[in-house]
Structures are given as C-alpha cells and as structure tokens.
Design an enzyme around this catalytic site. Structure first.
Site, short mmCIF file in Angstrom:
data_model
loop_
_atom_site.label_atom_id
_atom_site.label_comp_id
_atom_site.label_asym_id
_atom_site.label_seq_id
_atom_site.Cartn_x
_atom_site.Cartn_y
_atom_site.Cartn_z
N LEU A 94 -53.70 43.44 -56.16
CA LEU A 94 -54.14 42.49 -55.38
C LEU A 94 -55.79 41.99 -55.99
O LEU A 94 -56.58 42.29 -55.84
CB LEU A 94 -53.71 42.99 -53.95
CG LEU A 94 -52.04 43.08 -53.65
CD1 LEU A 94 -51.63 43.62 -51.73
CD2 LEU A 94 -50.89 41.74 -53.76
N ASP A 95 -55.70 40.09 -55.86
CA ASP A 95 -56.85 40.22 -55.61
C ASP A 95 -57.89 40.61 -54.30
O ASP A 95 -57.02 40.47 -53.53
CB ASP A 95 -56.74 38.86 -55.97
CG ASP A 95 -56.59 37.54 -55.00
OD1 ASP A 95 -56.87 38.05 -53.60
OD2 ASP A 95 -55.40 36.42 -55.66
N ILE A 96 -59.34 39.81 -54.45
CA ILE A 96 -59.94 40.36 -52.96
C ILE A 96 -59.46 39.71 -52.04
O ILE A 96 -59.47 40.86 -50.58
CB ILE A 96 -61.21 39.69 -53.79
CG1 ILE A 96 -62.26 41.25 -53.00
CG2 ILE A 96 -61.59 39.15 -54.18
CD1 ILE A 96 -63.42 41.21 -52.71
N THR A 98 -56.37 38.99 -51.00
CA THR A 98 -54.72 38.85 -50.36
C THR A 98 -54.86 40.71 -50.32
O THR A 98 -55.40 41.56 -50.79
CB THR A 98 -54.03 38.99 -51.55
OG1 THR A 98 -54.44 38.06 -52.75
CG2 THR A 98 -53.01 39.57 -51.33
#
Length: 264
Positions: A94-96, A98
């Site tokens: 998951l990106d930062i 999210t």
C-alpha cells in the site's frame, strides 16, 4: 536467514556448503544432507513441517511498505512480531497515503501466488472521492480505462453513502499495480481524498486489529487463503495450547499499544 537474493549472493561467494562441497545455484538438498552457512550447520526442515503463518495488519497512513527507509520514516515492519529463523513477507503493498489491510506470511510461495494476476484474487477498497461521480464515470471504470501501463478496470463499484466531498464508494480490483485505484479515478477527472483497503481475497479487515495493530489469522482463515492460491493445507501440530496463545497475543497487543501512545 535472508531473502532469496541475499542467499544467492552467499552461494555465489562460496559461503554455503553441502556435505563439505561448495554449493552452486540450483543444487538440490534433502533433510539428510549437511548444509553449512559461514561454516555453521543449518537445521533443515521439510516444507510440509513448517507452519504456514499469516497475520493481518491494519496499516495507518504515513507508514512505508519497506523494510528499511534511508530517511528513518516508520515502516510497516516496525510493528510486526519478531521471528526466529523466519521472516515476514508482505502480500502486496500500500502506498504511504493508503491505509487498511495488509497481509504478511512466512510462506513465500503463498505470498507469490496471492499477488500474481493469474490467481485473480480480489482486493476491495473503501474510497472517498472529491467531485461529482456520474454514471458514465462508473461505467468507464468498469469497462476499462487505458492507463500508462496498460488497461485497468474495477470489477465492481458500489456507492456507500455520503455527499459532496464526503462521498464514499467500495471498489474491487483484481491486481495490485502501483496507485492503480487512484489512477482509475483520476482518469475520470476525480480525486481520491481517502483510500483504505478493506479486503484481500477471503480476508476482511475487522475490529480485531485497530490502526497500527496486527492479529494472527486462524487456521481456518489461512486454509481459505491457501485454497484460493491453489495450495494444499499444511497439517502441523501446534506447540501452543489455547491459553498460551491468548496470553502471548495479549502481551504483544499491549506492547504495540504502548508504542502507539508515544506517537499520539
């Protein structure tokens, strides 16, 4: 003892031996062989005798999905339970910005299969969208949109209430390309202001793990994931009785909550 790449490096530099002979990439071993790394004997265990462990982690926004960050920022691995002789492998990322459900396992084959597009494992996200979402937007995202790295689409889009800048949707996607959910909405001129993963395959994010906490999945939950990945169930005798498991989980959860207080 390390990642596949790290172990290959040790083999190439002659730090691994099999029955006294230097190992080469591709060598096969059995439990009766003597394998040494840096001159020390490694205990070999048959794969079917190793428990397949999976934990569910509720990732907060602001954490990175990497083991180490040069800038010293917090990573999702900082809060995971420590392992001896094994390592946690992230099933997807998951990106930062999210939050939500992340799965970790000690079984590399399970992780690889659950991430591979050929398995068609569903990922469900709760999305807060800024802008007016029209039926033609939803239709386009379901039928497919050409992004810079190829066609992408949601298999399902459902409105979950709210209005204006607080309109929430649940979307389902079958792969995990970088920022794919956000990019699909952006292709329609809409902006995602909040994004949270709530399901991966058969596992739903639930109240057992609050933000920044983890919980180990039950055998039944692991079996369901294994079945989705096309792997057989592993029948392994558990060395912990029920009370010991509960006590161990409570201690770890208390420790995690204490850490959380320091960052509030």
């Amino acid at each position: 003892m390390g990642s596949r790449r790290e172990m290959e490096r040790l083999i190439e530099t002659g730090e691994v031996t099999i029955n006294g002979e230097k190992a080469t990439l591709g060598d096969r071993v059995s439990v009766s062989d003597i394998v040494k790394v840096h001159g020390r004997v490694v205990t070999l265990v048959a794969e079917e005798d190793v428990p397949r462990r999976v934990i569910m982690y509720n990732k907060p926004e602001g954490e990175l999905c990497t083991r180490h960050d040069p800038q010293g920022r917090r990573t999702v691995f900082d809060r995971l339970p420590k392992l001896k002789g094994e390592r946690w492998i992230s099933i997807g990322r998951l990106d930062i910005n999210t939050s939500g459900l992340l799965l970790f396992t000690t079984d590399g084959e399970l992780a690889n299969r659950l991430m591979h597009p050929s398995q068609k494992i569903e990922r469900e996200y709760a999305v807060r969208v800024m802008g007016e979402v029209k039926p033609e937007h939803v239709k386009a995202m379901v039928e497919g949109v050409m992004l810079e790295d190829g066609m992408a689409n949601f298999t399902d889009v459902q409105e979950f209430g709210g209005e204006g800048i607080n309109t929430w949707f649940h979307v389902v996607i079958m792969e995990g390309r970088n920022r794919e959910v956000r990019r699909l909405w952006e292709s329609q001129g809409l902006t995602v202001s909040r994004l949270k993963r709530v399901r991966y395959g058969s596992v739903f994010l639930d109240k057992r793990a609050r933000a920044g906490e983890w919980i180990e999945l039950t055998q039944q939950e692991i079996d369901q994931l294994s079945q989705q990945a096309g792997l057989e169930r592993r029948f392994v005798k558990d060395s912990l009785d029920k009370r010991e498991k509960i006590d161990r989980q409570r201690k770890k959860t208390r420790a995690i909550r204490n850490v959380n207080k320091q960052y509030r």
